[in-house]
Scaffold this active site. Structure first.
Site, PDB file in Angstrom:
ATOM      1  N   LEU A 251       0.997  -1.180   0.065  1.00 30.26           N
ATOM      2  CA  LEU A 251      -0.088   0.235   0.008  1.00 30.26           C
ATOM      3  C   LEU A 251       0.972   1.280  -0.177  1.00 30.26           C
ATOM      4  CD1 LEU A 251      -2.411  -1.148   2.642  1.00 30.26           C
ATOM      5  CD2 LEU A 251      -2.948  -0.904   0.155  1.00 30.26           C
ATOM      6  N   CYS A 261       8.599  -8.651 -13.249  1.00 23.32           N
ATOM      7  CA  CYS A 261       7.214  -9.341 -13.333  1.00 23.32           C
ATOM      8  C   CYS A 261       5.983  -8.359 -13.506  1.00 23.32           C
ATOM      9  CB  CYS A 261       7.268  -9.852 -11.793  1.00 23.32           C
ATOM     10  SG  CYS A 261       8.603 -11.016 -11.453  1.00 23.32           S
ATOM     11  N   LYS A 321      13.638  -1.465  -7.499  1.00 17.43           N
ATOM     12  CA  LYS A 321      13.193  -1.395  -5.975  1.00 17.43           C
ATOM     13  C   LYS A 321      14.690  -1.556  -5.239  1.00 17.43           C
ATOM     14  CE  LYS A 321      12.479  -6.171  -5.186  1.00 17.43           C
ATOM     15  NZ  LYS A 321      11.543  -7.433  -4.664  1.00 17.43           N
TER      16      LYS A 321
HETATM   17  C1  UGA Z   1       7.146  -9.539  -7.401  1.00 17.03           C
HETATM   18  C2  UGA Z   1       6.047 -10.467  -6.319  1.00 17.03           C
HETATM   19  O1  UGA Z   1       6.127  -9.668  -5.267  1.00 17.03           O
HETATM   20  C3  UGA Z   1       6.324 -11.764  -6.030  1.00 17.03           C
HETATM   21  O2  UGA Z   1       5.745 -12.337  -5.352  1.00 17.03           O
HETATM   22  C4  UGA Z   1       6.405 -12.666  -7.674  1.00 17.03           C
HETATM   23  O3  UGA Z   1       6.866 -13.764  -7.367  1.00 17.03           O
HETATM   24  C5  UGA Z   1       7.309 -11.824  -8.458  1.00 17.03           C
HETATM   25  O4  UGA Z   1       6.925 -10.472  -8.640  1.00 17.03           O
HETATM   26  C6  UGA Z   1       7.229 -12.757  -9.756  1.00 17.03           C
HETATM   27  O5  UGA Z   1       6.296 -12.732 -10.409  1.00 17.03           O
HETATM   28  O6  UGA Z   1       8.251 -13.035 -10.075  1.00 17.03           O
HETATM   29  P1  UGA Z   1       9.356  -8.427  -7.632  1.00 17.03           P
HETATM   30  O7  UGA Z   1       9.103  -8.180  -8.837  1.00 17.03           O
HETATM   31  O8  UGA Z   1      10.523  -9.303  -7.353  1.00 17.03           O
HETATM   32  O9  UGA Z   1       8.032  -9.654  -6.930  1.00 17.03           O
HETATM   33  O10 UGA Z   1       9.078  -7.060  -6.625  1.00 17.03           O
HETATM   34  P2  UGA Z   1       8.091  -6.628  -5.536  1.00 17.03           P
HETATM   35  O11 UGA Z   1       8.881  -6.638  -4.469  1.00 17.03           O
HETATM   36  O12 UGA Z   1       7.051  -7.212  -5.813  1.00 17.03           O
HETATM   37  O13 UGA Z   1       8.021  -4.914  -6.170  1.00 17.03           O
HETATM   38  C7  UGA Z   1       7.375  -4.715  -7.533  1.00 17.03           C
HETATM   39  C8  UGA Z   1       7.489  -3.304  -7.539  1.00 17.03           C
HETATM   40  O14 UGA Z   1       6.299  -2.657  -6.920  1.00 17.03           O
HETATM   41  C9  UGA Z   1       8.582  -2.350  -7.264  1.00 17.03           C
HETATM   42  O15 UGA Z   1       8.831  -1.628  -8.246  1.00 17.03           O
HETATM   43  C10 UGA Z   1       8.342  -1.746  -5.909  1.00 17.03           C
HETATM   44  O16 UGA Z   1       8.809  -0.521  -5.860  1.00 17.03           O
HETATM   45  C11 UGA Z   1       6.576  -1.488  -6.071  1.00 17.03           C
HETATM   46  N1  UGA Z   1       6.004  -1.371  -4.896  1.00 17.03           N
HETATM   47  C12 UGA Z   1       5.941  -2.284  -4.031  1.00 17.03           C
HETATM   48  C13 UGA Z   1       5.291  -0.324  -4.637  1.00 17.03           C
HETATM   49  O17 UGA Z   1       5.423   0.882  -5.424  1.00 17.03           O
HETATM   50  N2  UGA Z   1       4.546   0.123  -3.527  1.00 17.03           N
HETATM   51  C14 UGA Z   1       4.600  -1.113  -2.568  1.00 17.03           C
HETATM   52  O18 UGA Z   1       3.626  -0.902  -1.631  1.00 17.03           O
HETATM   53  C15 UGA Z   1       5.283  -2.288  -2.738  1.00 17.03           C
END
Ligand code: UGA
Length: 431
Positions: A251, A261, A321
């Site tokens: 959030l 992904c 990230k």
């Molecule tokens: C994501 C999923 O979290 C994993 O469960 C999944 O296995 C993976 O994709 C995949 O499909 O292989 P990932 O891409 O490593 O993992 O990264 P996340 O930690 O999920 O973050 C994704 C993006 O969302 C980042 O750019 C992060 O900065 C952003 N984000 C995350 C936000 O902008 N706000 C948030 O509250 C959380």
């Protein structure tokens, strides 16, 4: 030492998913050969060098050399293999569908392994891929080989611990023997195995990612409303997330999601539905909100500066990230391209980011020390939530800048402290 339940496993693809899968399966006592088609990658891995940053992975690769090998040769990987894991990438086609050619190429290689008991697909694939692979296996005389969809839920930066301590292990298989086999491979993994049919497993993966994206876009949209109304997104989402039906995760408002992904999987799910004539309106809006997020941030900063032309702007963070060197589909690329297009001089800093595409980075200057990048700059943007940025002496930084203006695109820093340090401080949805 091998445990009696250990298996011989071929893993196809030495990217994030394949390498983590191979190394963790070896750690669990299985004998694993990982096959990739890129010679430099296989050579580096054979020397014990992991080609990207992932905490704990090098230790697993180096600690399991007796059970973990790497090869370019599919036949070699399949010698004695009982299980073949498919972990190759599924990039978008020009139509936005997932390109399955690499998955099918692996399946075609399996004809040299008639002793195989099961094919396990970890790559993120559209619904129905299992059916197509089943047909392909049957046509190749491998109808005795079981098929399982075992989608991956690990996140970069904590992939090893996600694999070894998962929330759930999904085993999508249409026959019990295959489901038993795949479940058994995970017998020492600390997490529940959930069995289901192949179609549901395939859809569960894409749905989980889509729901996480939805939460982020929703937070970003409410953040915009906060900016208009004077409310504070951190306070709003803090209390919203205390409801156990909602929970606090994903959030965080900011510049939106990126990575290998979410962007790909969001579009793939949307296209998958449209191929069946179904328009996923909510998902479409979720993607649109995300695409707008870095542009909205830049517009606000531009208004503050009175235009970017001739301004020296520092991007703090390039990776999609914190905790990773991965820049795939990172919002930073949009930020850098837009700044350059508007005539800014762009400086950047990131402790890990691995630049693989020349554009737009060839037209920017990268610094090892954020303070050096910031000296003499007219503005800065926090693009990635690197914790070390919190440790900077921001009052010192403000003195060194030509104009102390900072847009905190990840709501990383404390507004009151930044203003006290002398900054004109903007952030996402915070009063
Ligand atoms: C994501 C999923 O979290 C994993 O469960 C999944 O296995 C993976 O994709 C995949 O499909 O292989 P990932 O891409 O490593 O993992 O990264 P996340 O930690 O999920 O973050 C994704 C993006 O969302 C980042 O750019 C992060 O900065 C952003 N984000 C995350 C936000 O902008 N706000 C948030 O509250 C959380």
């Amino acid at each position: 030492m091998d445990n009696p339940a250990s298996r011989t496993i071929a893993v196809f693809g030495a990217g994030y998913i394949g390498l983590v899968t191979g190394a963790c399966l070896a750690e669990l006592g299985h004998r694993v050969v990982v096959r990739d088609i890129v010679p430099a990658k296989v050579e580096a891995l054979s020397r014990g060098e992991v080609p990207f940053h992932e905490p704990g992975l090098s230790e697993l690769v180096l600690g399991n050399t007796e059970r973990l090998r790497f090869t370019l040769d599919a036949r070699e990987a399949l010698v004695g293999a009982e299980v073949a894991y498919v972990c190759v990438d599924t990039p978008p086609t020009p139509a936005g569908d997932a390109d399955l050619s690499r998955v099918h190429a692996v399946v075609d290689d399996l004809v040299s392994a008639p002793h195989l008991a099961a094919v396990v697909v970890k790559s993120t694939v559209p619904i129905g891929t299992g059916d197509r692979i089943r047909e392909r296996l049957d046509r190749a005389g491998l109808s005795h080989v079981g098929y399982a969809a075992n989608p991956e839920f690990t996140a970069e930066g904590k992939a090893v611990s996600d694999f070894l301590h998962p929330d759930r292990i999904i085993v999508g298989a249409d026959d019990d023997a295959t489901a038993d086999l795949v479940a058994d491979l995970h017998r020492d993994v600390d997490g529940p195995v959930v069995r289901m049919d192949v179609h549901s497993a395939e859809l569960a993966k894409l749905t989980a990612n889509a729901l996480l994206m939805t939460r982020i876009s929703f937070a970003n949209e409410i953040a915009t409303l906060c900016e208009v109304t004077g409310a504070d997104i951190e306070k709003v989402m803090g209390v919203v997330g205390m409801d156990p039906r909602i929970g606090p995760h994903f959030l965080r408002a900011g510049l939106g999601w990126g990575g290998s992904c979410f962007p790909k999987d969001g579009v793939a799910l949307k296209q998958l539905a449209s191929n069946d004539g179904l328009h996923l309106q909510l998902l479409t809006a979720v993607i649109e909100v995300n695409n707008l997020q870095p542009r909205r941030a830049l517009q606000r900063l531009k208004d503050e500066l009175g235009g970017f032309g001739g301004k020296r702007v520092v991007m703090l963070g390039m990776a999609f990230k914190a905790g990773t060197d991965d820049m795939r589909q990172a919002p930073s690329a949009v930020v850098a391209s837009r700044l350059l297009a508007e005539g800014a001089e762009v400086r950047c800093w990131d402790p890990l980011a691995r630049v693989t595409e020349p554009e737009p980075w060839a037209r920017t200057t990268r610094y090892d020390d954020p303070r050096e990048a910031l000296a003499g700059a007219h503005a800065a943007i926090v693009v990635t939530e690197w914790p070390q940025l919190r440790e900077l002496d921001w009052a010192d930084v403000a003195d060194s800048m030509a104009a102390p203006v900072l847009f905190d695109g990840r709501n990383l820093l404390a507004p009151a402290a930044m203003r006290a340090a002398g900054f004109t401080y903007l952030s996402v949805g915070r009063s």
